[in-house]
Write a protein that holds these residues in place. Structure first.
Motif, PDB file in Angstrom:
ATOM      1  N   ASP A  23     -31.380   0.630  29.551  1.00  0.00           N
ATOM      2  CA  ASP A  23     -31.114  -0.805  29.505  1.00  0.00           C
ATOM      3  C   ASP A  23     -32.348  -1.654  29.771  1.00  0.00           C
ATOM      4  N   ARG A  24     -33.476  -0.991  29.948  1.00  0.00           N
ATOM      5  CA  ARG A  24     -34.755  -1.667  30.224  1.00  0.00           C
ATOM      6  C   ARG A  24     -34.669  -2.538  31.468  1.00  0.00           C
ATOM      7  N   GLU A  25     -34.012  -2.012  32.493  1.00  0.00           N
ATOM      8  CA  GLU A  25     -33.874  -2.717  33.765  1.00  0.00           C
ATOM      9  C   GLU A  25     -34.769  -2.111  34.841  1.00  0.00           C
ATOM     10  N   MET A  26     -35.661  -1.234  34.440  1.00  0.00           N
ATOM     11  CA  MET A  26     -36.518  -0.513  35.368  1.00  0.00           C
ATOM     12  C   MET A  26     -37.918  -1.146  35.354  1.00  0.00           C
ATOM     13  N   PRO A  27     -38.568  -1.236  36.508  1.00  0.00           N
ATOM     14  CA  PRO A  27     -39.940  -1.760  36.536  1.00  0.00           C
ATOM     15  C   PRO A  27     -40.871  -0.945  35.630  1.00  0.00           C
ATOM     16  N   ALA A  28     -41.880  -1.605  35.079  1.00  0.00           N
ATOM     17  CA  ALA A  28     -42.777  -0.984  34.103  1.00  0.00           C
ATOM     18  C   ALA A  28     -43.420   0.309  34.614  1.00  0.00           C
ATOM     19  N   GLY A  29     -43.862   0.316  35.862  1.00  0.00           N
ATOM     20  CA  GLY A  29     -44.498   1.514  36.419  1.00  0.00           C
ATOM     21  C   GLY A  29     -43.549   2.698  36.456  1.00  0.00           C
ATOM     22  N   GLU A  30     -42.300   2.434  36.820  1.00  0.00           N
ATOM     23  CA  GLU A  30     -41.310   3.510  36.851  1.00  0.00           C
ATOM     24  C   GLU A  30     -40.974   3.981  35.440  1.00  0.00           C
ATOM     25  N   CYS A  31     -40.979   3.060  34.487  1.00  0.00           N
ATOM     26  CA  CYS A  31     -40.706   3.432  33.089  1.00  0.00           C
ATOM     27  C   CYS A  31     -41.737   4.438  32.595  1.00  0.00           C
ATOM     28  N   ALA A  32     -42.982   4.222  32.953  1.00  0.00           N
ATOM     29  CA  ALA A  32     -44.043   5.135  32.529  1.00  0.00           C
ATOM     30  C   ALA A  32     -43.803   6.530  33.113  1.00  0.00           C
ATOM     31  N   ASP A  33     -43.442   6.609  34.411  1.00  0.00           N
ATOM     32  CA  ASP A  33     -43.141   7.897  35.041  1.00  0.00           C
ATOM     33  C   ASP A  33     -41.942   8.558  34.372  1.00  0.00           C
ATOM     34  N   PHE A  34     -40.982   7.751  34.058  1.00  0.00           N
ATOM     35  CA  PHE A  34     -39.764   8.225  33.401  1.00  0.00           C
ATOM     36  C   PHE A  34     -40.102   8.838  32.046  1.00  0.00           C
ATOM     37  N   GLN A  35     -40.937   8.127  31.278  1.00  0.00           N
ATOM     38  CA  GLN A  35     -41.303   8.597  29.950  1.00  0.00           C
ATOM     39  C   GLN A  35     -42.087   9.909  30.036  1.00  0.00           C
ATOM     40  N   VAL A  36     -42.972  10.029  31.025  1.00  0.00           N
ATOM     41  CA  VAL A  36     -43.718  11.273  31.222  1.00  0.00           C
ATOM     42  C   VAL A  36     -42.751  12.417  31.460  1.00  0.00           C
ATOM     43  N   HIS A  37     -41.752  12.183  32.304  1.00  0.00           N
ATOM     44  CA  HIS A  37     -40.769  13.230  32.590  1.00  0.00           C
ATOM     45  C   HIS A  37     -40.015  13.615  31.315  1.00  0.00           C
ATOM     46  N   LEU A  38     -39.572  12.616  30.555  1.00  0.00           N
ATOM     47  CA  LEU A  38     -38.828  12.915  29.325  1.00  0.00           C
ATOM     48  C   LEU A  38     -39.690  13.670  28.319  1.00  0.00           C
ATOM     49  N   ASP A  39     -40.979  13.361  28.280  1.00  0.00           N
ATOM     50  CA  ASP A  39     -41.887  14.042  27.359  1.00  0.00           C
ATOM     51  C   ASP A  39     -42.048  15.524  27.699  1.00  0.00           C
ATOM     52  N   GLU A  40     -41.910  15.872  28.980  1.00  0.00           N
ATOM     53  CA  GLU A  40     -42.134  17.268  29.372  1.00  0.00           C
ATOM     54  C   GLU A  40     -40.856  18.030  29.715  1.00  0.00           C
ATOM     55  N   CYS A  41     -39.697  17.382  29.684  1.00  0.00           N
ATOM     56  CA  CYS A  41     -38.457  18.034  30.098  1.00  0.00           C
ATOM     57  C   CYS A  41     -37.405  17.905  28.995  1.00  0.00           C
TER      58      CYS A  41
END
Length: 136
Positions: A23-41
């Motif tokens: 929903d794009r309700e997450m702070p930008a810094g956390e979004c980047a961490d989230f995307q890294v996790h999704l890229d590797e998991c």
């Protein structure tokens, strides 16, 4: 849930906040961490894809209905209570909104009846035409 692989952000934490990300309700810094996790998991990426598809389907099928603002505020209030770890009242938001809507409709009908002279007047007695009809 955990895929068994070491990640900077734990799978369960990612899945707990998946809708904030969607929903794009997450702070930008956390979004980047989230995307890294999704890229590797891949298991989390698969879950993300599934939830994204469900969200699109719901939007396509139900996205055109207007939500009453009072219902929206009640739902958001419940979400905030849950996030804060507080207890949530047993009455469902939908049932509470239906009850309040019925009460508003009754009040509106009573007001309309009073304006038309078919209901009780300010003194609590029925109007003269109704009394005359009863007498006959």
């Amino acid at each position: 849930m955990s895929c068994g692989e070491p990640h900077e952000k734990d799978c369960s934490e990612v899945l707990d906040h998946l809708y904030e990300y969607l929903d794009r309700e997450m702070p930008a810094g956390e979004c980047a961490d989230f995307q890294v996790h999704l890229d590797e998991c891949s298991p989390c990426l698969e879950k993300y894809g599934l939830e994204q598809a469900v969200k699109k389907l719901v939007k396509r099928c139900c996205g055109h209905d207007d939500v009453p603002s009072d219902l929206r505020s009640k739902v958001m209030g419940r979400i905030e209570l849950i996030r804060a770890g507080e207890t949530v009242p047993e009455v469902s938001v939908l049932e509470q909104a239906k009850k309040e809507q019925a009460q508003r409709e009754q009040a509106d009908a009573a007001a309309s009846a009073a304006e038309e002279g078919t209901g009780p007047d300010a003194t609590g007695s029925t109007d003269a035409r109704t009394e005359a009809a009863r007498a006959e």
